[in-house]
Structures are given as C-alpha cells and as structure tokens.
Design an enzyme around this catalytic site. Sequence first.
Site, mmCIF file in Angstrom:
data_model
loop_
_atom_site.group_PDB
_atom_site.id
_atom_site.type_symbol
_atom_site.label_atom_id
_atom_site.label_comp_id
_atom_site.label_asym_id
_atom_site.label_seq_id
_atom_site.Cartn_x
_atom_site.Cartn_y
_atom_site.Cartn_z
ATOM 1 N N LYS A 113 0.958 -1.400 0.352
ATOM 2 C CA LYS A 113 0.123 0.260 -0.041
ATOM 3 C C LYS A 113 1.107 1.193 -0.366
ATOM 4 C CE LYS A 113 -4.929 0.960 0.614
ATOM 5 N NZ LYS A 113 -5.870 -0.564 0.574
HETATM 6 P P1 NAD Z 1 -13.055 7.623 -1.964
HETATM 7 O O1 NAD Z 1 -11.638 8.773 -2.464
HETATM 8 O O2 NAD Z 1 -13.568 7.370 -4.231
HETATM 9 O O3 NAD Z 1 -14.244 8.090 -1.313
HETATM 10 C C1 NAD Z 1 -13.847 8.063 -0.190
HETATM 11 C C2 NAD Z 1 -14.770 8.970 0.476
HETATM 12 O O4 NAD Z 1 -15.032 9.583 1.816
HETATM 13 C C3 NAD Z 1 -15.511 10.678 -0.056
HETATM 14 O O5 NAD Z 1 -17.406 10.573 -0.065
HETATM 15 C C4 NAD Z 1 -15.139 11.525 0.915
HETATM 16 O O6 NAD Z 1 -15.340 12.504 1.144
HETATM 17 C C5 NAD Z 1 -15.056 10.331 2.179
HETATM 18 N N1 NAD Z 1 -14.377 10.993 3.461
HETATM 19 C C6 NAD Z 1 -12.662 11.506 3.563
HETATM 20 N N2 NAD Z 1 -12.981 11.619 5.005
HETATM 21 C C7 NAD Z 1 -14.381 11.950 5.700
HETATM 22 C C8 NAD Z 1 -13.614 11.600 7.275
HETATM 23 N N3 NAD Z 1 -13.344 12.488 7.910
HETATM 24 N N4 NAD Z 1 -15.636 11.822 7.290
HETATM 25 C C9 NAD Z 1 -16.363 11.175 6.541
HETATM 26 N N5 NAD Z 1 -16.048 10.898 5.207
HETATM 27 C C10 NAD Z 1 -15.130 11.482 4.741
HETATM 28 O O7 NAD Z 1 -12.659 6.352 -1.855
HETATM 29 P P2 NAD Z 1 -12.941 5.212 -2.012
HETATM 30 O O8 NAD Z 1 -11.979 3.581 -3.239
HETATM 31 O O9 NAD Z 1 -14.582 4.615 -2.141
HETATM 32 O O10 NAD Z 1 -12.193 4.193 -0.915
HETATM 33 C C11 NAD Z 1 -13.021 4.386 0.124
HETATM 34 C C12 NAD Z 1 -12.996 3.389 1.763
HETATM 35 O O11 NAD Z 1 -12.859 2.231 0.985
HETATM 36 C C13 NAD Z 1 -10.840 3.564 2.283
HETATM 37 O O12 NAD Z 1 -10.563 3.047 3.391
HETATM 38 C C14 NAD Z 1 -10.391 2.463 0.729
HETATM 39 O O13 NAD Z 1 -8.667 1.925 2.241
HETATM 40 C C15 NAD Z 1 -11.383 1.238 0.758
HETATM 41 N N6 NAD Z 1 -10.839 0.065 0.013
HETATM 42 C C16 NAD Z 1 -11.471 0.676 -1.555
HETATM 43 C C17 NAD Z 1 -11.550 -0.196 -2.312
HETATM 44 C C18 NAD Z 1 -11.818 0.177 -3.316
HETATM 45 O O14 NAD Z 1 -11.025 -0.677 -4.528
HETATM 46 N N7 NAD Z 1 -11.883 1.887 -4.221
HETATM 47 C C19 NAD Z 1 -11.179 -0.951 -2.021
HETATM 48 C C20 NAD Z 1 -11.490 -1.495 -1.031
HETATM 49 C C21 NAD Z 1 -11.435 -0.935 0.483
#
Ligand code: NAD
Length: 427
Positions: A112
């Site tokens: 990561k």
């Molecule tokens: P993204 O950037 O698309 O979305 C992130 C969201 O979190 C946004 O809506 C943002 O406004 C919100 N956010 C940020 N800070 C915040 C706060 N303090 N309080 C509330 N909301 C807040 O990211 P994503 O890809 O959707 O990833 C979200 C989570 O899922 C992360 O923990 C990531 O590691 C995990 N994840 C993502 C994937 C993937 O395929 N994208 C896979 C596995 C896990």
Amino acid sequence: METVKSVNPKEGMYENVLRQFNQAADVINLDAGIRSILKNTNNEIVVNFPVKLDDGTIEVFTGYRVQHNNALGPYKGGLRYHPTVDIDAARALAIWMTWKSALVDLPYGGGKGGIQIDPKKFSHSELERITRRFTYALGDNIGPDMDIPAPDVNTNAQIMAWIADTYSSIKSPSVRQKNMHVVTGKPVGSGGLEGRDRATGFGVVTNIKKWAEKTGNKLKGMTFIVQGFGNVGYWASHFLIQEGAVLIAAQDASGSIVSEQGIDPELLLKHATTNGGNIAGYPLANVLNSTSFFSLDCDIIIPAALGNQITPDNCYDIKAKLIAEGANGPTNVDAEKVLLEKGVQIIPDILCNSGGVIGSYYEWLQNKRSENWKMVDVLDMIADKLDIAFDRMIEKSELYDVSWRVGAYAVALTRLEQTYKERGVFP
Ligand code: NAD
C-alpha cells in the site's frame, strides 16, 4: 453545513492491525518464527520528488510504498492521495492487504502507499504531473510481477491510466505493452476490467446478502447508513437498494445528511458529481449533526471512508445490528469488543471490501491473457470467491470460538503459515 471533523483517521491504525494480528496468532498458535516474519514489513520505500506547479513554482512531494509480504505472490494494494498518508498508515494498510489476499485465496501479497497531499488543492494537470513523477520515482519498485498498485481514497481510473502510461513509457518499446498491467483499476479503454469500478461495493453487498442468509434476516425494508460516498460508498448503496434496503443517511468529508423517507443514491451521486464530489447541500435530505451519525437508528452501518472511525468515543451509542466494513480499518479494537458484547455483528474489512482486490486480480489475469471479459462473468466470479471465503471465516470462528474477524485472520494466517512451512526460509 458543518465540515466533518472526525477522529484522526490514521491514529492507531498500525497499532490496531498489530493487535488484531497478535490476537489471531495466539488463537491459532502461529509458529514463532513465522509470526516474527509476518509482523514486519519487507520493504518500505519513501520518495521525495519535485513537481512544477501551474504557477511555475516547484514543490517537493513525499510518496510512500510499503511492501509487507510477498510469500503468496506479487505485492498488491492501493495508492491513496490524502493528507493522512504517512509511513504508519501505509504499513497498516499494506499488512491488511496481505491478510485480504490470503483470505480470498489470491496469488498476491500485500502492499500500500500513496502521497501525503490534499488532491483538491491541485489542478487536473498538476495531479497528472504529480502522479507521473511519483511513478517515475518509484521506478522498478513497482511492476506487473513485482508490486501492482490500484485505486484507493482520492485515486481513480484516470490516475491508474497515468501510472500505466508512465511506467510503460520508460520501458523499451519491445516490452512496453507487456507492462500496462503494472496497475489495476484502469479505464476500460486502457486495459481495465468491466466491473472493476463497482467490484468493492458489489462485494460489500454480496457479503451483506450472505450475512442475511446465515442469520435469517431479510434485507427488504432494512435501513442503512453509509459513511463515505466515493467509489465504495456509492456502489455499496447502489447494490443494497436493489435488495430493497433503504438508505436513510450519508456522511462524507463535507457533512452529513439524513432522510427517513430514504435517499436515492443515484440522485445523490448526480448532486455530488456537480458539487466537487461532495454530498453537502443535497436538497432532498436534511442536514445532520455529524457527531450523531453512527448513533442513528438503523439496521446496517457501512463505513466506507477512512480508518479508525468507530472508536470507544462513539461505539456505545450504535444501534445497528450489522457493521459491514467497506473501509479499511474503520473499527478500532477496543470499540469492536464493546460492539460484540452488545450483539452487533461485524463483517470484517479483510473480507467485506475484498471484492476490490478480487476484481483487480481478474483485471490482471485478463491483461496477462490479452483478453476482454464481460461484466456479468466478472461479478459472478467475485461473488463465488466471496461465498467460499465467508464460509471459511465462519468455519474457523466456530472452530476457535472467536469473532468473525479473528476467524478471517485465522484463515489467512493458516494459509501463510502453510506456505512458509512448505518452502522454508532461504538460505
Ligand atoms: P473515495 O476517495 O472514492 O471516497 C472516499 C469518501 O470518504 C469520500 O466520499 C470522502 O468525502 C469521504 N471522507 C473522507 N474523509 C472523511 C471523513 N473524515 N468523514 C467522512 N467521510 C470522509 O475512496 P474509496 O475508494 O471509496 O475508498 C473508501 C474506503 O474503502 C477506504 O478505506 C479504502 O481503503 C477502502 N477500499 C477501497 C477499495 C476500492 O476499490 N476503491 C477497495 C477496498 C477498500
């Protein structure tokens, strides 16, 4: 609307992952030597690189890539662009990736990384230059058979396309095309996989459906709330609505909204898309005080933002039956203890959000085979893998009489222990 000021999302994340690991290692009586291998990271790469900004000034950025373990295959895991990215956050997230890949039986290890920036402060062309220069600085520390990044918070298909293009452009022309799968989560026109965009949210809901089936719950009419309305939060809402559940509240970095009548995720997405990605100001819901978000009366909570969000400060007020961890590390170890005692069930992150890395694996295979796969087949294959992993998790948690999280860790650690025992340690 107030901006969300949550607990420090990376504080304690590394400590959290090690506490989870030690707990599970004790339960399965993990071999002491293998335990010390797995509690350390293999490589930690920190790069400082200069980029010329639009106004002609030069700024130096710091990027990270932590490679935890590659016993099962190349390192695999996302790149995050966020002010909280540092070496500890990258370590914690890399370690979770190793467990995740082992749990769902992928030939990958865990990695990561990311850059410590707020991408909202940079223009599109600055982000492109930052991404390309970061890729160049990482050099052959990444590669299609070495370490394969993917999207995470604030990174997307466009950023993956820039990485693939930069990485392959610095290779000799004869092997250039063989290097495009240095990343997954690319746009479909650049070797991406149909369905990778929705794979994580689809996986979250596949796991929720499995939970409902195992526990005799009916999803139709159930209420849910989602923290984070980005890739994971939106797609999870999209798929859960199709099961007849009702989204009653959402929170992102810009604020929180609530509507007892239900929020249509498609309309909310439309609003966010024209509002800088923010849900704040959505006209068909009311503003909610962000600190009371997790205590709302609902059946399911989907944390899909950052780590360390459910803590001893807010867990006592949680009323939901289920927490489906879309985010990585959203629940702190002490809060989990309280929740389990209250009877709240938790589908742990390493299973719940693993649809993303499974989708990435199929994208990588598709590229290696020079094929183009159909979305319907991809989603079926993801669901099959999750189905098996969910059953294995339950089996281990019943065998050791432990939580689902420790059961999931037991599956992953047993798989890694077997590999080390079969191969031994060089020399
Ligand atoms: P993204 O950037 O698309 O979305 C992130 C969201 O979190 C946004 O809506 C943002 O406004 C919100 N956010 C940020 N800070 C915040 C706060 N303090 N309080 C509330 N909301 C807040 O990211 P994503 O890809 O959707 O990833 C979200 C989570 O899922 C992360 O923990 C990531 O590691 C995990 N994840 C993502 C994937 C993937 O395929 N994208 C896979 C596995 C896990």
